[in-house]
Scaffold this active site. Structure first.
Site, mmCIF file in Angstrom:
data_model
loop_
_atom_site.group_PDB
_atom_site.id
_atom_site.type_symbol
_atom_site.label_atom_id
_atom_site.label_comp_id
_atom_site.label_asym_id
_atom_site.label_seq_id
_atom_site.Cartn_x
_atom_site.Cartn_y
_atom_site.Cartn_z
ATOM 1 N N PHE A 126 -3.887 -1.019 -27.840
ATOM 2 C CA PHE A 126 -2.671 -0.360 -27.357
ATOM 3 C C PHE A 126 -2.290 0.777 -28.320
ATOM 4 C CE2 PHE A 126 1.943 -0.151 -26.544
ATOM 5 C CZ PHE A 126 1.974 -0.219 -25.162
ATOM 6 N N ASP A 203 -2.113 -9.460 -32.013
ATOM 7 C CA ASP A 203 -1.086 -8.919 -31.123
ATOM 8 C C ASP A 203 -1.158 -9.734 -29.832
ATOM 9 O OD1 ASP A 203 0.318 -7.508 -29.165
ATOM 10 O OD2 ASP A 203 -0.012 -5.580 -30.170
ATOM 11 N N TYR A 228 9.606 -9.097 -23.552
ATOM 12 C CA TYR A 228 10.088 -8.577 -22.260
ATOM 13 C C TYR A 228 9.019 -8.619 -21.182
ATOM 14 C CZ TYR A 228 8.061 -4.380 -24.403
ATOM 15 O OH TYR A 228 7.230 -3.507 -25.045
ATOM 16 N N LYS A 229 7.812 -9.100 -21.531
ATOM 17 C CA LYS A 229 6.744 -9.209 -20.535
ATOM 18 C C LYS A 229 6.826 -10.604 -19.904
ATOM 19 C CE LYS A 229 4.260 -5.467 -22.730
ATOM 20 N NZ LYS A 229 3.347 -5.029 -23.783
ATOM 21 N N ARG A 375 -3.527 -2.116 -12.021
ATOM 22 C CA ARG A 375 -3.383 -3.414 -12.677
ATOM 23 C C ARG A 375 -2.407 -4.264 -11.870
ATOM 24 N NH1 ARG A 375 -0.973 -3.551 -18.784
ATOM 25 N NH2 ARG A 375 0.948 -3.290 -17.597
HETATM 26 C C1 PLP Z 1 3.655 -3.829 -24.620
HETATM 27 C C2 PLP Z 1 2.856 -3.724 -25.872
HETATM 28 C C3 PLP Z 1 3.419 -3.233 -27.054
HETATM 29 C C4 PLP Z 1 4.820 -2.664 -27.016
HETATM 30 O O1 PLP Z 1 5.408 -2.477 -28.242
HETATM 31 P P1 PLP Z 1 6.969 -2.119 -28.294
HETATM 32 O O2 PLP Z 1 7.262 -1.915 -29.692
HETATM 33 O O3 PLP Z 1 7.699 -3.249 -27.653
HETATM 34 O O4 PLP Z 1 7.168 -0.877 -27.466
HETATM 35 C C5 PLP Z 1 2.648 -3.261 -28.217
HETATM 36 N N1 PLP Z 1 1.380 -3.727 -28.217
HETATM 37 C C6 PLP Z 1 0.800 -4.195 -27.069
HETATM 38 C C7 PLP Z 1 -0.594 -4.715 -27.081
HETATM 39 C C8 PLP Z 1 1.517 -4.197 -25.873
HETATM 40 O O5 PLP Z 1 0.958 -4.640 -24.751
#
Ligand code: PLP
Length: 402
Positions: A126, A203, A228-229, A375
């Site tokens: 990401f 992560d 939040y997911k 997705r």
């Molecule tokens: C959604 C996501 C993030 C988001 O990070 P935020 O700091 O909440 O914006 C980070 N890493 C991964 C792998 C994600 O899927």
């Protein structure tokens, strides 16, 4: 061919179906297959926030900090750790964003391996993870050692073996790839990384709340993830951070605020970090965000992670079956082996961008991923088989219209 009635039959037999009523939902969207980006709001969260606002905030005002608010980051952290991470108390906090927590953890991990010079990360990771690895390597005079996995298999033992060495300080990897949904083995890869004396940061953004985790058992060093997911904590809900007990005494994070101090109310002239997991905090807790995370965790605890995983696999199997019946050449990017995928299914097809936009305009919401992927996020507490069928049916009609 699978029919709409087949989808309805699966919903009727689904032991978690009743959980849909525990969420605020309207007739629009007709189908929501993006709960892995932003989960739906639990009704209990609405009630809890109302209570915190009207009683704790309006009623008790600043007294609420000493009546419990100050302990929320660790209390809810412990609960999330126990239910979702396989973590005993004292190792998890809820604070800030995944990005900020990763910044702290990368610094802490590199600080524990001061003689080593490399951060290992994959180029399919990401953006936040990749950008942070680069900036922290630059800040600490280290370098980034990139690996380039296939989207469909993600980080493999062979790829890791090709870069791990005595120079590796820390490896930052995702358990579930945010694009392909490929899921990798936390236990085996953690052990492989430890063999060269390096540390790992997992992560867990796309696995927390939908896959059973055993961070203590697997001897994970650090972990981070969104709420939040699949945890349904709401937009901008604070993230979690896990630091294994054995690292707590020596883990130094760079945002040393009053909330990470040994006695935050002493307002001491010099900084002494807390000896507990509170040392990972920085500033004032986001109370409304943390109580929303708490309600999300409680719902998952009530449903049970094992039952959630069973439905997650049924939803991904159903989606892949429908894609196979589409009868146009569509690549399923997500692994077909259920043990090797998380809770979303990604397909690659021509005109993916336009089809996604057209679906959203008609009230069916999947997610587009650059450059040519759609997705389908399947969130077991809220996604029905009928939603999946409706989305597939319209998307299929759209591909024949072109
Ligand atoms: C959604 C996501 C993030 C988001 O990070 P935020 O700091 O909440 O914006 C980070 N890493 C991964 C792998 C994600 O899927």
């Amino acid at each position: 061919m699978t029919t709409y009635d087949d989808a309805l039959a699966l919903d009727a037999a689904d032991p978690l179906a009743a959980f849909r009523d525990r969420f605020l939902m309207y007739d629009d969207p007709v189908a929501y297959l993006d709960g892995n980006s932003l989960g739906r709001p639990p009704k209990a969260t609405l009630a809890r926030i109302n209570e915190v606002l009207t009683q704790e905030w309006a009623g008790s005002l600043i007294r609420s900090w000493s009546d419990g608010w100050t302990e929320l980051p660790t209390e809810v952290g412990d609960r999330l750790g126990e239910v979702l991470l396989g973590a005993t108390a004292g190792q998890t906090v809820i604070a800030d964003s995944t990005t900020v927590n990763l910044f702290k953890l990368l610094h802490a991990a590199c600080g524990l391996r001061p003689d080593r010079t490399e951060i290992v990360i994959d180029d399919t990771n990401f953006p936040t993870d990749r950008y942070l690895a680069e900036s922290i390597a630059a800040q600490r005079g280290m370098s980034v050692r990139w690996i380039s996995p296939e989207l469909t298999t993600s980080v493999t033992p062979d790829l890791l073996a090709s870069v791990l060495s005595e120079q590796t300080a820390v490896v930052l990897i995702n358990q579930v790839d945010y694009r392909s949904g490929a899921m990798i083995d936390v236990n085996a890869l953690t052990a492989q990384i430890h063999e060269v004396g390096a540390l790992v940061i997992w992560d867990l953004c796309h696995s927390v709340g939908v896959v059973s985790l055993n961070l203590d058992r697997d001897e994970v060093d650090f972990a981070v993830g969104c709420t939040y997911k699949y945890v349904n904590g709401g937009p901008g809900a604070p993230a979690f951070m896990y630091v294994a007990k054995r690292h707590l005494a020596a883990a130094e994070q760079p945002i040393t605020g009053w909330w990470s101090a040994q006695d935050m109310f002493a307002m001491a002239s010099t900084y002494l970090p807390a000896t507990s997991i509170r040392r990972m905090l920085s500033g004032t807790a986001n109370v409304l965000g943390i109580v929303a995370v708490d309600e999300g965790v409680k719902l998952i605890a009530e449903a049970g992670l094992d039952a959630i995983r069973v439905k997650s696999i049924a939803l991904t199997e159903f989606t892949i079956k429908l894609v196979d019946e589409w009868h146009v050449p569509i690549e399923v990017v997500t692994p077909r082996d259920a043990a090797k995928r998380g809770s979303h299914v990604t397909i690659r097809l021509p005109h993916a961008r336009r089809i996604t936009d057209d679906l959203i305009a008609r009230g069916l919401v999947p997610d587009f991923r650059n450059p040519d992927m759609i997705r389908f996020g399947l969130s077991p507490l809220t996604t029905s088989f009928a939603e999946v069928w409706n989305t597939y049916d319209l998307a299929r009609a759209m591909t024949f219209e072109q």
